[in-house]
Structure formats: C-alpha cells, structure tokens
Design an enzyme around this catalytic site. Structure first.
Site, short mmCIF file in Angstrom:
data_model
loop_
_atom_site.label_atom_id
_atom_site.label_comp_id
_atom_site.label_asym_id
_atom_site.label_seq_id
_atom_site.Cartn_x
_atom_site.Cartn_y
_atom_site.Cartn_z
N ASP A 241 -18.24 74.23 -9.76
CA ASP A 241 -18.28 74.70 -11.13
C ASP A 241 -19.09 75.99 -11.11
O ASP A 241 -19.89 76.21 -10.21
CB ASP A 241 -18.95 73.63 -12.01
CG ASP A 241 -19.20 74.15 -13.41
OD1 ASP A 241 -18.26 74.73 -14.00
OD2 ASP A 241 -20.34 74.00 -13.91
N ASP A 243 -20.74 78.12 -14.16
CA ASP A 243 -21.92 78.28 -15.01
C ASP A 243 -22.82 77.04 -14.90
O ASP A 243 -22.37 75.92 -15.15
CB ASP A 243 -21.50 78.51 -16.46
CG ASP A 243 -20.65 79.77 -16.61
OD1 ASP A 243 -20.90 80.75 -15.87
OD2 ASP A 243 -19.72 79.77 -17.45
N ASN A 284 -14.30 76.23 -16.54
CA ASN A 284 -13.78 76.27 -17.92
C ASN A 284 -14.28 77.53 -18.59
O ASN A 284 -15.49 77.77 -18.60
CB ASN A 284 -14.31 75.06 -18.72
CG ASN A 284 -13.64 73.75 -18.35
OD1 ASN A 284 -12.72 73.72 -17.52
ND2 ASN A 284 -14.10 72.66 -18.95
N CYS A 322 -10.00 78.16 -16.51
CA CYS A 322 -9.18 77.64 -17.61
C CYS A 322 -9.57 78.39 -18.88
O CYS A 322 -10.71 78.29 -19.33
CB CYS A 322 -9.41 76.14 -17.80
SG CYS A 322 -8.72 75.56 -19.37
N ASP A 366 -22.36 70.61 -12.86
CA ASP A 366 -23.59 70.26 -13.57
C ASP A 366 -23.32 69.41 -14.81
O ASP A 366 -24.22 69.16 -15.60
CB ASP A 366 -24.39 71.53 -13.95
CG ASP A 366 -23.68 72.38 -14.98
OD1 ASP A 366 -22.42 72.35 -15.04
OD2 ASP A 366 -24.37 73.10 -15.74
#
Ligand SMILES: [Mg+2]
Length: 418
Positions: A241, A243, A284, A322, A366
């Site tokens: 991931d 951020d 995302n 995304c 996270d």
C-alpha cells in the site's frame, strides 16, 4: 538516474555449431522466444528503458528483433558495425550515442542481479573510476577467467584456465563514457583489451552478487537454459500500500513536495529487489473520483517516486492505482469497482500481467482493508503500524526463508495475518 543500457550482441557464437549459422547467438530461442528478449524485459522492468544493441553478425536480424519488441515507454535501437572490430570496436562505433554513464551487458549471459544496485551510487565525476563490474563467485574459475578483487577494486583479470574457487566477470558493467577513450586500437575486446588496462590503473570497482548466472554460449548451458530461464522468471511478489506505508499518509497526497518517505521504506524496496522479488504498489486514490486531482497527477507522482527509489538502488516494477469511489464524484470514477481495496482487483491484475509466484508473495498495508484485499487475492497480508519498514520486511523474508541476513532490533510493530 541512469536509463541507458548497451548490449553486446555482435558475437557469432561458433561454439554452438550450426545453431548460429543463420542466427546471432543472443537471438537463439529459449523456450520459444529469443534469449535477448529476456534481457530486454529485465532491463525495462528495472527502469533501463533506453536500450542500444551493438550488432555485427546478421545485424538485419537484430533490426527485426527491435521492431518486434517495440512498445510504449521503451526505446530500443540497434547499431550494426560494417565489419567485425571486436566488442571494443563496436563500442567505439557507438560513442556518440552514449550517455555520460551507462550499463553495458553481454548479450549471451543472464545474471539475475539488482541492476540499480550496480548503478548506485554513480561512478565518481572526477574519472578516477571508469567501470564497476558485477562479479559472480563460482567453484572453479577455469572456464571463465578469474578476477582478483581487493577492497572492492578489481586489481587483476586473468585469462581462462586458472583453476580454483573465486569471482568471475558476470558480464554486466556500469561504465563511464570516458572509458571509450582508453580502448586499444580496433579490433579489440572490452573484456581482454580494455578492462585489464583499466584494472591496472586502479579504475575498476567490483561487486560480488550471488545470484542466478548462466552463459548460453556453450551447448550444455544452452540446453539447460531452455528450462531454467523460464522458471527463473517466475518470482515471488511484494505488494505495498502507498500512503501510510511507503510515505506518510497526510490525506490525498498527489505532489512530490507532499511525500515524506516512511522510515526504512526505500531500504525495504531495495531489500526485496536484491532478493529477486517483484515489487508492486497498490493504492486507492479516491481523490481522483472526488475531483481533488487527476490520474495524470498520480502517474507523474509515481514516476517521481520511482526515480527517488532508483537513486538508492531500488525500483518498483509497477504502480497500480484505483481512481474510483462508490459514493463520491461523477461517473466513470463514481462506481462500485473491483479494484478499490478491500477488493483484490489491483493485486489480481498484477498477478495476471507479471510472472508472479503466489506462494511466498505478500502485501504490507496500514489498514484492515489492505489485508483483506491480500486475503481475497490468496496471499499473506501484514499490517504495518509505523516504525522501520525495512525491519518488518526483513522479518517477513526471514520467516519465509528468503532473507538476506535479516536484521534484529526492529522497532517496528508486526502483525502477520495469514
Ligand atoms: Mg494506507
């Protein structure tokens, strides 16, 4: 950062007999595709997207290869020497096309190293070191020629025939363009003409990599390559991931000045590159659906992150984002998509587009939604709650038996979810 790679593809390959009567050795088929195709893919995925082929024998076949491999984002060119002048002569012929520093590779060997590690840091600007050589330790150097390495410097290069364990020339180099000026008169060889001169002047560094190495130039190894090379392309993957894992989560970051790397983040990516993993980012970016920034902002930021990573010898193989959100913005971005985590769409896309071995692949995120996406894609998910990301990844690799000297004293909170 370096983007240029030069591949020596002019060799006739006489040791392979009639196989190379009509085909340059690097274009011989390995599991139904040209061997050189594997090298080009490997360079491109690590960020070396400006590739120059130095051809000789059957240069017309190399031109066709370039045309067949053409794709967006990849510059692939071929220079064919008018008459055989050795590898040194071929390099001299292309001198005007060379960047200040570039990678140089033999077109008939595969050495599965982290190329960005070899390229970092750059060679010193003062010209005191003109080459850095990737070395491979072997049980017997007789077939290849031994390299004498002292305190990171190559001090001597021996001809074939010297027996015993030791490092050999792995056929991949970081080169300073000024080395071309040191070439003996053509015809000459880079390996046996240029490098011994540079080594005697103390101008060659050497780094040992204990990674997969194969020279297709002899019949036995060419036969072996048919099964081993396709299998070696299949790699475990690490998904990150973005951020809150690679960079601090400040909420809708979309510009370089908003990126602060998390502790150990770049080092973690490099550790995985060194260990031969594919590395993907799956993020995302609902800020696109919300109209806060565009997908072009996202792509531009990811290109910037890639260049930052490469300065420390690391790279990401592909970034997946995304742009959708189920409740915000307008179509087409406002939609119930299959890619927004916890849906596994981005992971599944990466696994379809790349030769991913799911067994031993993992994700670090996270949020619970990250871990859920991993589980839905059939891989392990680990929750990261701050601290040294590199230590966390080292722990994952050590548990899976893929560690390269895992460090202790983590400072990271780890929670593995299987
Ligand atoms: Mg996050």
């Amino acid at each position: 950062m370096l983007h240029q790679a030069v591949i020596l593809v002019g060799g006739r390959g006489t040791r392979l007999g009639p196989l190379t009567d009509d085909t340059p050795k690097p274009l011989l088929p390995v599991s139904e595709r040209p061997f050189l195709g594997y090298l080009v893919d490997e360079l491109a995925r690590q960020g070396f997207d400006d590739i120059l082929l130095l051809a000789g024998y059957r240069g017309d076949r190399m031109d066709s290869f370039c045309a067949e491999m053409r794709r967006p984002g990849l510059r692939l060119r071929c220079v064919t020497e008018p008459e055989p002048a050795g590898t040194g002569g071929a390099l001299r012929l292309a001198a005007d096309l060379l960047e200040t520093q570039f990678l140089l590779l033999n077109g008939d060997t595969l050495f599965d190293i982290n190329l960005n590690d070899l390229a970092s840091p750059p060679l010193p600007a003062d010209g005191s070191v003109l080459a850095r050589m990737a070395l491979r330790r072997v049980p017997d150097t007789a077939r290849y020629g031994a390299i004498i390495l002292e305190n990171g410097r190559v001090t001597a290069i021996h001809e074939k025939g010297r027996t015993g364990e030791g490092p050999i020339n792995g056929g991949i180099y970081l080169l300073d363009r000024r080395a071309v000026g040191r070439l003996p008169p053509s015809p000459c060889s880079i390996e046996t003409g240029l490098f011994p001169l540079l080594a005697a002047a103390g101008a060659v560094e050497g780094r040992v990599y204990d990674r997969f190495f194969l020279d297709i130039g002899v019949p036995d190894d060419f036969a072996l390559a048919q099964s081993v090379i396709p299998a070696s392309r299949r790699r475990r993957a690490a998904f990150f991931d973005r951020d809150g894992v690679l960079n601090e989560d400040i909420g809708f970051a979309h510009r370089p000045d908003q990126i602060a790397w998390m502790p150990g983040a770049r080092e973690a990516v490099k550790r995985l590159n060194d260990a031969g993993f594919l590395v993907f980012v799956v993020t995302n970016q609902g800020g696109v659906a919300r109209g806060l920034y565009s997908e072009e902002h996202v792509r531009t930021l990811h290109r910037w992150m890639q260049e930052e990573l490469r300065t420390v010898g690391a790279h990401v193989d592909a970034f997946y984002h995304c742009p959708h959100h189920p409740d915000h913005g307008e179509p087409p971005y406002r939609t119930d998509c299959r890619c927004r985590k916890p849906e596994p769409g981005m992971l599944l896309q990466a696994m379809a587009e790349w030769p991913v071995e799911p067994q031993g692949s993992f994700l670090v995120g996270d949020r619970e939604t990250d871990v859920q996406a991993a589980q839905r894609a059939g891989i392990e998910g680990t929750l990261y709650r701050g601290g040294d990301l590199d230590a966390l990844v080292a722990g994952i690799l050590a548990r899976s038996g893929a560690g390269l000297g895992a460090r202790s004293g983590t400072g990271a909170e780890v929670e593995a979810v299987r």
